[in-house]
Design a protein around this motif. Structure first.
Motif, PDB file in Angstrom:
ATOM      1  N   GLN A 200      40.876  38.906  47.227  1.00 34.67           N
ATOM      2  CA  GLN A 200      42.259  38.880  46.755  1.00 34.67           C
ATOM      3  C   GLN A 200      43.114  37.878  47.531  1.00 34.67           C
ATOM      4  OE1 GLN A 200      43.940  42.982  45.980  1.00 34.67           O
ATOM      5  NE2 GLN A 200      41.928  43.580  46.762  1.00 34.67           N
ATOM      6  N   ASP A 201      42.849  37.740  48.831  1.00 35.51           N
ATOM      7  CA  ASP A 201      43.695  36.890  49.670  1.00 35.51           C
ATOM      8  C   ASP A 201      43.612  35.423  49.296  1.00 35.51           C
ATOM      9  OD1 ASP A 201      44.602  39.041  51.032  1.00 35.51           O
ATOM     10  OD2 ASP A 201      43.590  38.602  52.927  1.00 35.51           O
ATOM     11  N   TYR A 202      42.525  35.025  48.633  1.00 35.00           N
ATOM     12  CA  TYR A 202      42.377  33.606  48.301  1.00 35.00           C
ATOM     13  C   TYR A 202      43.428  33.144  47.299  1.00 35.00           C
ATOM     14  CZ  TYR A 202      40.245  29.149  47.207  1.00 35.00           C
ATOM     15  OH  TYR A 202      40.027  27.804  47.037  1.00 35.00           O
ATOM     16  N   PHE A 203      43.915  34.043  46.459  1.00 36.43           N
ATOM     17  CA  PHE A 203      44.822  33.667  45.374  1.00 36.43           C
ATOM     18  C   PHE A 203      46.256  34.088  45.703  1.00 36.43           C
ATOM     19  CE2 PHE A 203      40.629  34.599  43.519  1.00 36.43           C
ATOM     20  CZ  PHE A 203      40.341  33.361  42.967  1.00 36.43           C
ATOM     21  N   GLU A 204      47.197  33.178  45.446  1.00 37.28           N
ATOM     22  CA  GLU A 204      48.609  33.480  45.692  1.00 37.28           C
ATOM     23  C   GLU A 204      49.338  33.896  44.423  1.00 37.28           C
ATOM     24  OE1 GLU A 204      50.463  30.225  47.655  1.00 37.28           O
ATOM     25  OE2 GLU A 204      49.225  30.395  49.481  1.00 37.28           O
ATOM     26  N   ASP A 205      48.932  33.340  43.278  1.00 30.78           N
ATOM     27  CA  ASP A 205      49.549  33.708  42.011  1.00 30.78           C
ATOM     28  C   ASP A 205      49.338  35.204  41.757  1.00 30.78           C
ATOM     29  OD1 ASP A 205      50.508  32.781  39.118  1.00 30.78           O
ATOM     30  OD2 ASP A 205      48.789  34.121  38.850  1.00 30.78           O
ATOM     31  N   GLU A 206      50.403  35.893  41.341  1.00 32.92           N
ATOM     32  CA  GLU A 206      50.335  37.349  41.213  1.00 32.92           C
ATOM     33  C   GLU A 206      49.334  37.806  40.156  1.00 32.92           C
ATOM     34  OE1 GLU A 206      51.619  39.752  43.131  1.00 32.92           O
ATOM     35  OE2 GLU A 206      52.131  38.046  44.401  1.00 32.92           O
ATOM     36  N   THR A 207      49.289  37.093  39.022  1.00 30.44           N
ATOM     37  CA  THR A 207      48.324  37.464  37.988  1.00 30.44           C
ATOM     38  C   THR A 207      46.896  37.261  38.483  1.00 30.44           C
ATOM     39  OG1 THR A 207      49.856  36.930  36.190  1.00 30.44           O
ATOM     40  CG2 THR A 207      47.508  37.000  35.650  1.00 30.44           C
ATOM     41  N   MET A 208      46.660  36.123  39.138  1.00 26.72           N
ATOM     42  CA  MET A 208      45.321  35.852  39.660  1.00 26.72           C
ATOM     43  C   MET A 208      44.931  36.887  40.714  1.00 26.72           C
ATOM     44  SD  MET A 208      45.674  31.713  40.017  1.00 26.72           S
ATOM     45  CE  MET A 208      43.974  31.170  40.000  1.00 26.72           C
ATOM     46  N   LYS A 209      45.879  37.253  41.560  1.00 20.30           N
ATOM     47  CA  LYS A 209      45.611  38.249  42.592  1.00 20.30           C
ATOM     48  C   LYS A 209      45.306  39.608  41.963  1.00 20.30           C
ATOM     49  CE  LYS A 209      48.013  37.953  46.378  1.00 20.30           C
ATOM     50  NZ  LYS A 209      47.000  37.714  47.440  1.00 20.30           N
ATOM     51  N   LYS A 210      46.045  39.934  40.908  1.00 20.93           N
ATOM     52  CA  LYS A 210      45.807  41.208  40.218  1.00 20.93           C
ATOM     53  C   LYS A 210      44.416  41.223  39.602  1.00 20.93           C
ATOM     54  CE  LYS A 210      47.440  44.079  36.386  1.00 20.93           C
ATOM     55  NZ  LYS A 210      48.408  44.195  35.267  1.00 20.93           N
ATOM     56  N   TRP A 211      44.041  40.128  38.929  1.00 19.75           N
ATOM     57  CA  TRP A 211      42.702  40.063  38.344  1.00 19.75           C
ATOM     58  C   TRP A 211      41.641  40.135  39.434  1.00 19.75           C
ATOM     59  CZ3 TRP A 211      42.444  36.023  33.754  1.00 19.75           C
ATOM     60  CH2 TRP A 211      43.358  36.420  32.764  1.00 19.75           C
ATOM     61  N   ALA A 212      41.899  39.472  40.566  1.00 23.23           N
ATOM     62  CA  ALA A 212      40.924  39.462  41.661  1.00 23.23           C
ATOM     63  C   ALA A 212      40.713  40.856  42.234  1.00 23.23           C
ATOM     64  CB  ALA A 212      41.387  38.513  42.761  1.00 23.23           C
ATOM     65  N   SER A 213      41.725  41.707  42.144  1.00 19.59           N
ATOM     66  CA  SER A 213      41.596  43.069  42.679  1.00 19.59           C
ATOM     67  C   SER A 213      40.583  43.892  41.883  1.00 19.59           C
ATOM     68  CB  SER A 213      42.959  43.778  42.672  1.00 19.59           C
ATOM     69  OG  SER A 213      43.389  44.043  41.345  1.00 19.59           O
ATOM     70  N   SER A 214      40.159  43.377  40.721  1.00 17.74           N
ATOM     71  CA  SER A 214      39.187  44.094  39.884  1.00 17.74           C
ATOM     72  C   SER A 214      37.747  43.862  40.311  1.00 17.74           C
ATOM     73  CB  SER A 214      39.351  43.663  38.418  1.00 17.74           C
ATOM     74  OG  SER A 214      40.649  43.933  37.945  1.00 17.74           O
ATOM     75  N   ILE A 215      37.527  43.031  41.327  1.00 17.86           N
ATOM     76  CA  ILE A 215      36.158  42.725  41.741  1.00 17.86           C
ATOM     77  C   ILE A 215      35.403  44.008  42.084  1.00 17.86           C
ATOM     78  CG2 ILE A 215      36.845  42.348  44.149  1.00 17.86           C
ATOM     79  CD1 ILE A 215      34.053  40.464  42.256  1.00 17.86           C
ATOM     80  N   ARG A 216      34.184  44.101  41.575  1.00 16.44           N
ATOM     81  CA  ARG A 216      33.338  45.260  41.859  1.00 16.44           C
ATOM     82  C   ARG A 216      32.349  44.924  42.974  1.00 16.44           C
ATOM     83  NH1 ARG A 216      33.183  44.815  36.369  1.00 16.44           N
ATOM     84  NH2 ARG A 216      31.016  44.099  36.401  1.00 16.44           N
ATOM     85  N   LEU A 217      31.981  45.948  43.728  1.00 19.14           N
ATOM     86  CA  LEU A 217      31.045  45.775  44.831  1.00 19.14           C
ATOM     87  C   LEU A 217      29.836  46.680  44.625  1.00 19.14           C
ATOM     88  CD1 LEU A 217      33.572  45.865  47.829  1.00 19.14           C
ATOM     89  CD2 LEU A 217      32.702  43.850  46.629  1.00 19.14           C
ATOM     90  N   ASP A 218      28.652  46.167  44.954  1.00 15.37           N
ATOM     91  CA  ASP A 218      27.411  46.938  44.834  1.00 15.37           C
ATOM     92  C   ASP A 218      26.799  47.117  46.219  1.00 15.37           C
ATOM     93  OD1 ASP A 218      27.563  47.110  42.064  1.00 15.37           O
ATOM     94  OD2 ASP A 218      26.536  45.190  41.780  1.00 15.37           O
ATOM     95  N   PRO A 219      26.963  48.288  46.846  1.00 15.49           N
ATOM     96  CA  PRO A 219      26.406  48.510  48.188  1.00 15.49           C
ATOM     97  C   PRO A 219      25.021  49.162  48.153  1.00 15.49           C
ATOM     98  CG  PRO A 219      27.916  50.285  47.647  1.00 15.49           C
ATOM     99  CD  PRO A 219      27.864  49.369  46.439  1.00 15.49           C
TER     100      PRO A 219
END
Length: 269
Positions: A200-219
């Motif tokens: 999320q920190d890579y993107f400054e644009d609010e929409t891009m940051k919001k979309w980035a927050s959707s990233i899924r993780l597989d542990p």
């Protein structure tokens, strides 16, 4: 040991960078290949990957190939190899047309990057890495903007992990691996936080940051202490685990060659 992968990271990055909302919705569906198959009309609404395995696999080959601007000749070969059926260039072009009709903003983005690279003579990522204009392969330009961003995010995630006292052993493509003492499984939670935060920190644009927050993780966690277990639980996560880790794609090779491994490996099976 524990490893966490970014799930379909480059597909989500392509959606974010291009601003293609249909792509983003495909990511949020949880199965980007089936979503593409449904959106382009190859699979009816509500169809499942078990019911339409063939169609999904064809869409998977197309999505993976066109993410790197594969031509109709390359895609025809890939579809033939992946499906076991003969595909010619015309049929492959139809899949390419379906892909870009479904994700038109991605097409605009890829074309724009190639033109920018040709005009300016370089591309620059937000973290300062450059791709100079001495590469004649136009695919390198679009690959740089997606894979370069992915690499920058990984570097950020590793930095955050070390700052929080994690022992990062290795990075592998879009995954980070840590070593920890059994009983300290909360460190896997910390790693997950670092990876989400970095994305999320890579993107400054609010929409891009919001979309980035959707990233899924597989542990996944593994070690002798987890023998006989299928999952472990932390305060906020349920994590698949086992005595050893074998990628699904390598199971047949493992069975073939395990007799040559350290005898101690047999004790963990």
């Amino acid at each position: 040991m524990a490893g966490i992968d970014y799930s379909s990271q480059e597909f989500l990055l392509s959606a974010i960078l291009s601003g293609d909302e249909t792509m983003y919705n495909a990511y949020c569906s949880g199965d980007v290949y089936l979503s593409f198959a449904i959106t382009c009309g190859m699979v009816p609404e509500g169809g499942t990957k078990d019911e339409y395995k063939k169609e999904r696999n064809l869409c998977k080959s197309t999505v993976l190939g066109l993410s790197y601007l594969m031509s109709k000749f390359g895609l025809a070969n890939k579809l033939t190899l992946d499906s076991g059926e003969e595909w010619d260039e015309d049929a492959a072009q139809e899949m390419i047309d379906l892909f870009y009709t479904t994700y038109p903003e991605l097409k605009k983005y890829q074309t724009g990057i190639i033109e920018q690279y040709a005009g300016d003579g370089y591309l620059r990522l937000e973290d300062g890495w450059y791709h100079w204009g001495d590469n004649d392969n136009f695919r390198s330009a679009t690959n740089f903007t997606v894979q370069g961003v992915a690499a920058a995010i990984m570097r950020k995630a590793v930095k955050l992990a070390f700052e929080r006292g994690l022992y990062v052993c290795i990075t592998l493509h879009d995954a980070l691996y840590i070593e920890y003492k059994v009983g300290n499984e909360q460190q896997i939670e910390t790693l997950a936080w670092c990876m989400k935060q970095a994305f999320q920190d890579y993107f400054e644009d609010e929409t891009m940051k919001k979309w980035a927050s959707s990233i899924r993780l597989d542990p996944f966690a593994w070690g002798p202490s987890y023998e006989g277990k299928e999952t472990i639980e932390t305060n906020a996560m349920v994590i698949d685990c086992g005595a050893i880790y074998i990628d699904d794609r390598a199971k047949s090779d493992y069975e073939k060659f395990k007799k040559y491994f350290d005898p101690r490996a047999e004790d963990l099976l």
